[in-house]
Design a protein around this motif. Structure first.
Motif, PDB file in Angstrom:
ATOM      1  N   ASP A 287      32.919  -5.947   1.610  1.00  0.00           N
ATOM      2  CA  ASP A 287      33.282  -5.825   0.194  1.00  0.00           C
ATOM      3  C   ASP A 287      32.975  -7.152  -0.489  1.00  0.00           C
ATOM      4  O   ASP A 287      33.710  -8.125  -0.338  1.00  0.00           O
ATOM      5  CB  ASP A 287      34.768  -5.454   0.053  1.00  0.00           C
ATOM      6  CG  ASP A 287      35.141  -5.243  -1.410  1.00  0.00           C
ATOM      7  OD1 ASP A 287      34.360  -4.569  -2.115  1.00  0.00           O
ATOM      8  OD2 ASP A 287      36.191  -5.759  -1.847  1.00  0.00           O
TER       9      ASP A 287
ATOM     10  N   GLY B  57      35.009  -9.447  -3.440  1.00  0.00           N
ATOM     11  CA  GLY B  57      36.232  -8.690  -3.127  1.00  0.00           C
ATOM     12  C   GLY B  57      37.503  -9.346  -3.616  1.00  0.00           C
ATOM     13  O   GLY B  57      38.577  -8.737  -3.564  1.00  0.00           O
TER      14      GLY B  57
ATOM     15  N   SER C 153      30.211  -2.664  -0.436  1.00  0.00           N
ATOM     16  CA  SER C 153      30.746  -2.301  -1.753  1.00  0.00           C
ATOM     17  C   SER C 153      30.837  -3.540  -2.620  1.00  0.00           C
ATOM     18  O   SER C 153      30.983  -4.669  -2.119  1.00  0.00           O
ATOM     19  CB  SER C 153      32.126  -1.643  -1.617  1.00  0.00           C
ATOM     20  OG  SER C 153      33.029  -2.506  -0.968  1.00  0.00           O
TER      21      SER C 153
END
Ligand SMILES: C[S@@+](CC[C@H](N)C(=O)[O-])C[C@H]1O[C@@H](n2cnc3c(N)ncnc32)[C@H](O)[C@@H]1O
Length: 249
Positions: A67, A70, A136
């Motif tokens: 991520d 993040g 992500s």
């Protein structure tokens, strides 16, 4: 050297990251509260959509998500909650202040085993190639000075069959909603920023940077140019945000 945008200001490409870091350094402590206030809690639903797209396996199968940007761990914690015991998330963020808040939260909330943290730049990730099942990035890529480099890095660190998922503010195209959204963005958000985070400028940057981000079709083409296949996007909440997806095949 070429220029880029920092909000509505034209700045040298190499100067942008330090300006962005300063914004997140200033707002780190109030970051999660501001997200709730500014979006009326909607960011939670948007992040749920991202988690659904990441789709961590429910069983014990190993699954490792990176991520990027993040920050304070919000996306990572949600993915761990949604996944099975084999789910691991590495958070990479350039800002030590955001990461330290994330680390505190991970310990408080019992995510120490499943979540790890690494300080790093999305443009030059400190990660091995082909090492993650999914990548992500939520509300992060807009802040990266060289988006193409971040996309190339996403491609590099994903395994073959790996999934790229990006949640980002987008373009509101719904008549009526666009004017309302402008009014809200340029008035309410900086005011909230001034009162809650004691920094209206940081939140003005946020709004301006949203307007500068490429439109969803253009961004999808950039994802394809980085090598991803089956690239798609979905506007959410009238286009306030969009979820982009692509695969390393
Ligand atoms: C708006 S926050 C998003 C945090 C989190 N993903 C969320 O959705 O709550 C943007 C984050 O991007 C990080 N960031 C900015 N530029 C970056 C870069 N070049 N590489 C990695 N992280 C970056 C900031 O430090 C900040 O934590």
């Amino acid at each position: 050297m070429s220029d880029t945008h920092f909000g509505d200001r034209q700045v040298p490409l190499d100067a942008k990251q330090a300006l962005v870091d300063d914004v997140f350094h200033k707002v780190a402590r109030r970051y999660d509260l501001m997200n709730d206030l500014m979006s009326g809690g909607l960011h939670r639903a948007w992040k749920d959509d991202l988690v659904t797209a990441v789709n961590p396996p429910k069983g014990a199968a190993p699954f490792h998500l990176l991520d990027v940007a993040g920050g304070t761990g919000d996306v990572a914690f949600r993915v761990v909650d949604a996944g099975g015991p084999g789910t691991r998330v590495t958070i990479a963020d350039i800002n030590a202040e955001m990461l330290s808040i994330g680390r505190e939260r991970a310990t408080e909330r019992g995510y120490d085993e499943a979540v790890s943290f690494v300080e790093g730049n999305a443009e030059a990730l400190p990660c091995r190639e082909r090492s993650f099942d999914a990548y992500s990035i939520a509300f992060g890529i807009r802040n990266v000075p060289r988006i193409e480099r971040a996309l190339a890095e996403a491609y590099r660190v994903l395994k073959i069959g790996g999934h790229f998922v990006c949640l980002e503010f987008s373009t509101v195209d719904v008549p009526g909603l666009d004017a309302l959204y402008d009014l809200y963005s340029f008035n309410v958000i900086p005011t909230l920023g001034r009162i809650v985070a004691e920094d209206a400028d940081a939140y003005r940057y946020l709004v301006e940077s949203i307007r500068r981000f490429p439109r969803p079709k253009v961004f999808a083409a950039m994802i394809e140019a980085a090598g991803f296949r089956r690239v798609s996007f979905r506007p959410i909440s009238g286009g306030i945000v969009a979820l982009h997806s692509g695969w390393r095949l």
